[in-house]
Design an enzyme around this catalytic site. Structure first.
Site, PDB file in Angstrom:
ATOM      1  CB  ALA A  36      33.232  44.003  19.590  1.00  0.00           C
ATOM      2  N   PRO A  37      32.719  46.222  17.163  1.00  0.00           N
ATOM      3  CG  PRO A  37      31.581  46.107  15.649  1.00  0.00           C
ATOM      4  CD  PRO A  37      31.463  45.131  16.138  1.00  0.00           C
ATOM      5  CB  CYS A  38      29.680  47.525  22.080  1.00  0.00           C
ATOM      6  SG  CYS A  38      30.137  45.679  21.396  1.00  0.00           S
ATOM      7  CG  HIS A  39      34.493  45.810  23.020  1.00  0.00           C
ATOM      8  ND1 HIS A  39      35.024  44.628  23.177  1.00  0.00           N
ATOM      9  CD2 HIS A  39      33.040  45.748  23.948  1.00  0.00           C
ATOM     10  CE1 HIS A  39      33.955  43.709  23.994  1.00  0.00           C
ATOM     11  NE2 HIS A  39      32.780  44.498  24.524  1.00  0.00           N
ATOM     12  CB  SER A  40      34.889  51.405  18.754  1.00  0.00           C
ATOM     13  OG  SER A  40      33.566  52.453  19.549  1.00  0.00           O
TER      14      SER A  40
END
Length: 358
Positions: A297-301
């Site tokens: 997920a991009p929010c967990h980059s």
């Protein structure tokens, strides 16, 4: 606007983000639990919420915080390693006398697996009838539909949920969230989290962001009219992408983390690993010249090379999950684009293989 979640737009409250909408649902359910008790001397105890172990952080983290503060209890139901879904029977088995909310996402943002929300809602409606006769609290049903809008049919009447949350940028709209409530404040409880103004029928204070709301509505109209064409195109290109990956790397070297027997999945998402040492997702992307993608997920980059917790929750082996890449296609993605991306990946992996051999 039949066929999309905005078919009951009158009951929508525009919010600044998906997390705000999801938080609002969770806190409303807990407050309703306490307010529904017969009298001041009665107590059902602590409100209990059931969710899955693959939910977005905007559901998981608020629940973990409420548990930490001893304001709620929560059960995170594991998804089935065979289907990748939160199975209905497993969710129902987690329900307690104090359960006030079941929150299951409509489609997972990393695997694309679609959850059986309509069946779950139907079973909970029947359960609520029995609970009412026993004097137990009503169980409210919420689904986070952020990933599904614009990629498949979503109808709140068919889903039977009390709450449904969306976010515009997932279907080419502005970055603004919205919350559907089935009869806000009447049929279904809804309470403000913020105070200071009478906007949005006193549910959320602050001057409405009219341009963003209008943009959200326009994007929803486009989805309502064209979702079948969007879905067919994205599915065709996604399937072509997976076929090209398999042809380029071989069946033995590609593992599709988003393939689960018997489960439906989003038309635009593929999650795969190119097997082999030194082929962690970030390393592969660092060698790509054109491809911009996500390892989860991009929010967990910020998580570095740690594998996605979602994939691990789906029982994907650690070394396979560490090599994962998530690719999504869009309305304008073409097969020619896919050819360029696969060529880029082949080149990147060849370089890493060469480095590994030295």
């Amino acid at each position: 606007m039949k066929g999309t979640a905005l078919s009951l737009a009158l009951h929508f409250s525009p919010l600044s983000s998906l997390p705000q909408a999801n938080n609002m649902v969770i806190h409303a359910a807990c407050r309703h639990f306490h307010e529904s008790q017969a009298g001041p001397g009665d107590s059902w105890g602590t409100p209990h919420i059931v969710t899955s172990n693959v939910e977005h952080d905007s559901v998981r983290l608020p629940l973990e915080q409420l548990v930490k503060e001893h304001l709620a209890e929560a059960t995170f139901v594991p998804v089935s390693p065979q289907s990748g879904r939160a199975e209905v029977d497993d969710v129902l088995a987690a329900i307690r006398p104090t359960t006030c909310l079941v929150s299951i996402m409509l489609a997972n943002n990393e695997t694309g697996v679609i959850m059986p929300v309509a069946e779950l809602s139907q079973r909970i409606r029947a359960l609520n009838q029995r609970r009412a006769a026993e004097g137990l609290p009503r169980i409210l049903v919420h689904t986070d539909a952020a990933q599904m809008i614009g990629k498949g049919r979503v109808d709140v009447q068919e889903l039977g949920v009390d709450y449904l949350t969306i976010v515009g940028h997932k279907f080419y709209g502005p970055r603004i969230g919205a919350l559907y409530v089935r009869g806000p404040g009447t049929t279904t409880p809804l309470h403000p989290m913020l105070f200071g103004g009478g906007q949005e029928r006193n549910f959320r204070p602050g001057t409405e962001n009219t341009p963003m709301i209008a943009g959200l509505g326009q994007a929803a109209e486009l989805v309502s009219r064209n979702w079948e064409a969007y879905e067919a195109h994205m599915r065709d290109v996604r399937d072509y992408l997976e076929a090209r990956l398999e042809a380029s790397f071989g069946k033995q070297r590609i593992h599709f983390n988003s393939h689960f027997t018997g489960s439906k999945r989003l038309c635009n998402t593929t999650n795969f690993s190119i097997l082999g040492p030194g082929l962690q997702g970030r390393k592969v992307l660092s060698r790509c010249k054109m491809l911009l993608a996500s390892v989860g997920a991009p929010c967990h980059s910020e998580k570095g090379d740690r594998p996605s917790s979602i994939l691990l929750s789906c029982r994907i082996p650690y070394d396979v999950a560490q090599n994962a890449l998530r690719l999504s296609v869009g309305r304008d993605t073409t097969r020619a684009d896919v050819d360029l991306v696969v060529q880029d990946l082949v080149q990147a992996v060849a370089q890493l293989d060469h480095d590994q051999a030295l």
